[in-house]
Design a protein around this motif. Structure first.
Motif, PDB file in Angstrom:
ATOM      1  N   LEU B  35       0.871  -1.177   0.000  1.00  0.00           N
ATOM      2  CA  LEU B  35       0.000   0.000   0.000  1.00  0.00           C
ATOM      3  C   LEU B  35       0.905   1.223   0.000  1.00  0.00           C
ATOM      4  N   GLU B  36       0.878   1.980  -1.084  1.00  0.00           N
ATOM      5  CA  GLU B  36       1.717   3.183  -1.195  1.00  0.00           C
ATOM      6  C   GLU B  36       0.823   4.379  -0.874  1.00  0.00           C
ATOM      7  N   CYS B  37       1.092   5.009   0.250  1.00  0.00           N
ATOM      8  CA  CYS B  37       0.159   6.031   0.773  1.00  0.00           C
ATOM      9  C   CYS B  37       0.839   7.342   1.138  1.00  0.00           C
ATOM     10  N   LEU B  38       2.018   7.607   0.625  1.00  0.00           N
ATOM     11  CA  LEU B  38       2.779   8.734   1.158  1.00  0.00           C
ATOM     12  C   LEU B  38       3.262   9.681   0.065  1.00  0.00           C
ATOM     13  N   ALA B  39       2.478  10.712  -0.206  1.00  0.00           N
ATOM     14  CA  ALA B  39       2.919  11.744  -1.147  1.00  0.00           C
ATOM     15  C   ALA B  39       3.894  12.672  -0.424  1.00  0.00           C
ATOM     16  N   GLU B  40       4.577  13.518  -1.201  1.00  0.00           N
ATOM     17  CA  GLU B  40       5.603  14.405  -0.632  1.00  0.00           C
ATOM     18  C   GLU B  40       5.065  15.222   0.530  1.00  0.00           C
ATOM     19  N   ARG B  41       3.888  15.792   0.344  1.00  0.00           N
ATOM     20  CA  ARG B  41       3.353  16.718   1.329  1.00  0.00           C
ATOM     21  C   ARG B  41       2.759  15.979   2.527  1.00  0.00           C
ATOM     22  N   THR B  42       2.323  14.722   2.287  1.00  0.00           N
ATOM     23  CA  THR B  42       1.617  13.976   3.331  1.00  0.00           C
ATOM     24  C   THR B  42       2.443  13.868   4.601  1.00  0.00           C
ATOM     25  N   ILE B  43       3.745  13.657   4.456  1.00  0.00           N
ATOM     26  CA  ILE B  43       4.580  13.413   5.623  1.00  0.00           C
ATOM     27  C   ILE B  43       4.758  14.693   6.446  1.00  0.00           C
ATOM     28  N   ALA B  44       4.798  15.832   5.773  1.00  0.00           N
ATOM     29  CA  ALA B  44       4.925  17.104   6.504  1.00  0.00           C
ATOM     30  C   ALA B  44       3.648  17.384   7.294  1.00  0.00           C
ATOM     31  N   LEU B  45       2.509  17.086   6.685  1.00  0.00           N
ATOM     32  CA  LEU B  45       1.234  17.260   7.389  1.00  0.00           C
ATOM     33  C   LEU B  45       1.162  16.301   8.576  1.00  0.00           C
ATOM     34  N   ALA B  46       1.658  15.066   8.373  1.00  0.00           N
ATOM     35  CA  ALA B  46       1.663  14.063   9.443  1.00  0.00           C
ATOM     36  C   ALA B  46       2.568  14.510  10.589  1.00  0.00           C
ATOM     37  N   GLN B  47       3.677  15.147  10.241  1.00  0.00           N
ATOM     38  CA  GLN B  47       4.608  15.650  11.262  1.00  0.00           C
ATOM     39  C   GLN B  47       3.937  16.714  12.128  1.00  0.00           C
ATOM     40  N   LYS B  48       3.088  17.516  11.498  1.00  0.00           N
ATOM     41  CA  LYS B  48       2.357  18.535  12.270  1.00  0.00           C
ATOM     42  C   LYS B  48       1.414  17.869  13.265  1.00  0.00           C
ATOM     43  N   ARG B  49       0.745  16.806  12.824  1.00  0.00           N
ATOM     44  CA  ARG B  49      -0.165  16.090  13.735  1.00  0.00           C
ATOM     45  C   ARG B  49       0.621  15.462  14.890  1.00  0.00           C
ATOM     46  N   LYS B  50       1.796  14.902  14.567  1.00  0.00           N
ATOM     47  CA  LYS B  50       2.614  14.250  15.587  1.00  0.00           C
ATOM     48  C   LYS B  50       3.062  15.250  16.649  1.00  0.00           C
ATOM     49  N   ARG B  51       3.338  16.475  16.231  1.00  0.00           N
ATOM     50  CA  ARG B  51       3.755  17.505  17.201  1.00  0.00           C
ATOM     51  C   ARG B  51       2.640  17.807  18.193  1.00  0.00           C
ATOM     52  N   GLN B  52       1.408  17.746  17.697  1.00  0.00           N
ATOM     53  CA  GLN B  52       0.278  18.012  18.593  1.00  0.00           C
ATOM     54  C   GLN B  52      -0.011  16.822  19.492  1.00  0.00           C
ATOM     55  N   ASN B  53       0.227  15.605  18.968  1.00  0.00           N
ATOM     56  CA  ASN B  53      -0.019  14.389  19.739  1.00  0.00           C
ATOM     57  C   ASN B  53       0.973  13.321  19.301  1.00  0.00           C
ATOM     58  N   PRO B  54       1.949  12.990  20.192  1.00  0.00           N
ATOM     59  CA  PRO B  54       3.037  12.077  19.808  1.00  0.00           C
ATOM     60  C   PRO B  54       2.578  10.654  19.465  1.00  0.00           C
ATOM     61  N   ASP B  55       1.312  10.316  19.769  1.00  0.00           N
ATOM     62  CA  ASP B  55       0.811   8.995  19.393  1.00  0.00           C
ATOM     63  C   ASP B  55       0.245   8.973  17.980  1.00  0.00           C
ATOM     64  N   THR B  56       0.267  10.097  17.301  1.00  0.00           N
ATOM     65  CA  THR B  56      -0.267  10.154  15.934  1.00  0.00           C
ATOM     66  C   THR B  56       0.874  10.423  14.963  1.00  0.00           C
ATOM     67  N   GLY B  57       0.527  10.823  13.745  1.00  0.00           N
ATOM     68  CA  GLY B  57       1.558  11.128  12.757  1.00  0.00           C
ATOM     69  C   GLY B  57       1.702  10.031  11.727  1.00  0.00           C
ATOM     70  N   TYR B  58       0.868   8.976  11.857  1.00  0.00           N
ATOM     71  CA  TYR B  58       0.827   7.959  10.798  1.00  0.00           C
ATOM     72  C   TYR B  58      -0.361   8.263   9.904  1.00  0.00           C
ATOM     73  N   ASP B  59      -0.539   7.462   8.853  1.00  0.00           N
ATOM     74  CA  ASP B  59      -1.573   7.736   7.852  1.00  0.00           C
ATOM     75  C   ASP B  59      -2.967   7.742   8.494  1.00  0.00           C
ATOM     76  N   PRO B  60      -3.778   8.760   8.172  1.00  0.00           N
ATOM     77  CA  PRO B  60      -5.109   8.856   8.800  1.00  0.00           C
ATOM     78  C   PRO B  60      -6.032   7.670   8.476  1.00  0.00           C
ATOM     79  N   LEU B  61      -5.771   6.959   7.386  1.00  0.00           N
ATOM     80  CA  LEU B  61      -6.626   5.813   7.036  1.00  0.00           C
ATOM     81  C   LEU B  61      -6.060   4.484   7.540  1.00  0.00           C
ATOM     82  N   LEU B  62      -4.937   4.534   8.261  1.00  0.00           N
ATOM     83  CA  LEU B  62      -4.276   3.287   8.687  1.00  0.00           C
ATOM     84  C   LEU B  62      -5.234   2.361   9.438  1.00  0.00           C
ATOM     85  N   GLU B  63      -5.942   2.914  10.403  1.00  0.00           N
ATOM     86  CA  GLU B  63      -6.827   2.060  11.208  1.00  0.00           C
ATOM     87  C   GLU B  63      -7.868   1.360  10.351  1.00  0.00           C
TER      88      GLU B  63
END
Lengths: 104, 440
Positions: B35-63
């Motif tokens: 499953l290829e789910c990581l565009a260039e910008r996706t990881i930067a957006l994920a990093q922003k989520r991780k900063r707000q909550n260290p348990d996140t930062g992975y793909d929003p559809l992973l679950e």
């Protein structure tokens, strides 16, 4: 006889930063020579003058056969910061296919 | 070593459809699902989520994807390789273990880390796009190196059934299982070149099987509603035969394969990945059956000494507004509206864009030979350093209801926070991949 590239070829657009890639693939392999002769890098740059600000480079893939155009400064800054609607330029393959060529 | 393996690709971007991957896992007789789910910008957006909550930062559809796939994958002995770890592969594997426990399944999950080089950069490195130091683009949010197949191989040597990476070059997600299962080596450039051709054809999933291709009357594709995603059978000698699950919609032909082979390719004789500099120019594509295409002839040269690093930075805010005009002189009224907005906002926005949807909004031209449409939608976009300032664009467009041309309808307004991406190069020895195993 003038015809649109749309009638003899297909194309897919891709993006890398502010660079647009456009493939050009003839439906019939015998049209490859015609494309190679008429759809030069300069002709594409002229046709896409309202879209592509930078250089156009053409690569030839006679095995497929297909042509590949790499267009610099074509996506008004690139996918992440551009103000345009189609920031990836995904629709731009059909801009190339608007170009006219002479078919005997 | 195996003689032949089958790899399916069930997602080609983060927001891709969920069902095709499930169908591949159920009916594709796969050895591996990617499953290829990581565009260039996706990881930067994920990093922003991780900063707000260290348990996140992975793909929003992973679950949702994992919950749906896990029982089928384990039952059918299909290994999963995915870059859904995004900015936080460790949190992602924890989530997978949590899901497995909930479903009463036992398995081992591997996280591949090492791509995050944020702390290794000073900000003074040169951005390839601008030629200036990275920090001049904006405050840096994330920096992730594109790792190669070599980063995934140690995890494949374990009994992990699910392997979750952060930033890995897309084709490498496929090259790794080819190397692992077919006894290929990481310095055989011909093998890795052909493996990269295979990975490149597969990585966008539905784009190989009729997605981004169909054009009714010209390029007909059957049953697009049930578009199937592709799998590939690869022999130890590198010969690859692409197919899709019987009964799914879509189409796999030499024409779809040619479009995908050249997708996003700059110089086809020098396609750079962390594994190899691949050469696509001698590739031969051949239809070997209905919805079946064979690819041979990928070649390559020695891999580069540097890895590309994708750097996300805080850009700014974009405000947008839209309003429609229809009937007689629709374009004339829309253009008057555009001029009014220009007059009201030009002093407050250095960068303002006015588009006429239905006419020249996506190609920035209509090549002068299309008639005026019956209806037209004005769209205005402006860039600003604050959300409050960006909101002015939509506010002014909405105000056209009572302060603009006749019969403007359907106004909408939006504000987006923008993450920009630039890239730089890093010595590959500075990027050290690591595997973390977790069991449920």
């Amino acid at each position: 006889m003038k015809t649109k590239l749309y009638d003899i070829a297909h194309s897919r657009a891709g993006d890398k930063g502010n660079t647009l890639t456009l493939s050009l693939i003839p439906f019939k392999p015998e049209h490859f020579e015609l494309l190679r002769n008429q759809v030069t890098a300069n002709a594409v740059k002229e046709h896409l003058k309202d879209i592509v600000a930078g250089d156009v480079t053409r690569y030839e893939l006679p095995n497929l056969p297909a042509l590949q155009f790499v267009c610099q400064q074509a996506l008004t800054g690139g996918v992440t910061t551009s103000l345009t609607m189609d920031t990836h330029g995904k629709s731009l393959s059909y801009a190339l296919l608007e170009m006219e060529v002479d078919v005997q | 070593m195996k003689e032949r393996i089958r790899i399916g690709c069930g997602a080609g971007f983060s927001g891709d459809r969920l069902e095709p991957g499930l169908i591949l896992a159920q009916h594709g007789k796969l050895d591996y699902l990617v499953l290829e789910c990581l565009a260039e910008r996706t990881i930067a957006l994920a990093q922003k989520r991780k900063r707000q909550n260290p348990d996140t930062g992975y793909d929003p559809l992973l679950e949702r994807r994992i919950e749906m796939l896990l029982p089928v994958l384990l039952n059918n002995h299909v290994r999963l390789i995915t870059n859904m770890g995004a900015a936080n592969p460790l949190a992602a594997v924890q989530k997978v273990v949590e899901i497995a426990q909930r479903l009463n399944l036992s398995l081992t999950v591997a996280a591949i880390t090492g791509d995050d080089v944020f702390h290794q950069l000073t900000g003074n490195e040169t951005a390839l796009e601008t030629g200036k130091p990275l920090h001049t683009s904006g405050a840096i949010l994330s920096a992730n190196a594109y790792m190669g197949a070599d980063a995934i191989l140690p995890a494949l040597a374990t009994d992990a059934q699910v392997i979750i990476t952060g930033r890995v070059a897309d084709p490498s997600l496929f090259v790794a299982p080819l190397v692992h299962e077919l006894g290929w080596s990481l310095d055989n450039w011909e093998q890795l070149g052909q493996g990269t051709v295979i990975g490149h054809l597969m990585e966008c999933a539905g784009q190989l099987t009729g997605g981004y291709f169909a054009d009714p009357g010209r390029k007909e594709v059957a049953d697009m509603a049930h578009l199937g995603h592709p799998f590939v059978d690869v022999l130890a000698n590198g010969t690859a035969v692409f197919g899709k699950v019987e009964g799914t919609g879509g189409m796999l032909s030499v024409a779809t394969a040619k479009e995908q082979l050249l997708y996003e390719v700059m110089d086809p004789s020098r396609y750079f990945t962390p594994d190899v500099v691949a050469d696509f120019t001698q590739v031969r594509l051949q239809e070997t059956g209905p919805n079946q295409v064979q690819a041979t002839g990928g070649r390559g040269q020695a891999r580069p000494d540097t890895l590309k690093v994708s750097v996300g930075y805080e850009a700014d805010f974009i405000g947008e507004g839209e309003i429609s005009y229809a009937g007689a002189n629709a374009l004339g009224r829309a253009k008057l509206a555009g001029a009014i907005i220009q007059g009201r906002l030009q002093d407050r926005f250095a960068d303002l864009r006015i588009d006429y949807i239905g006419s020249t909004s996506v190609h920035r031209t209509s090549f002068g030979h299309y008639p005026e449409p019956y209806e037209i939608r004005l769209r205005v976009a402006g860039r600003a350093s604050t959300a409050q300032q960006a909101a002015l664009v939509g506010e002014e467009v909405e105000a056209l209801y009572t302060n603009g041309p006749a019969a403007g309808g359907g106004a909408r307004k939006y504000i987006h926070e923008v993450v920009g991406i630039v890239s730089t190069l890093i010595d590959r020895n500075q990027v050290v991949p690591n595997v973390t195993l977790l069991s449920a």
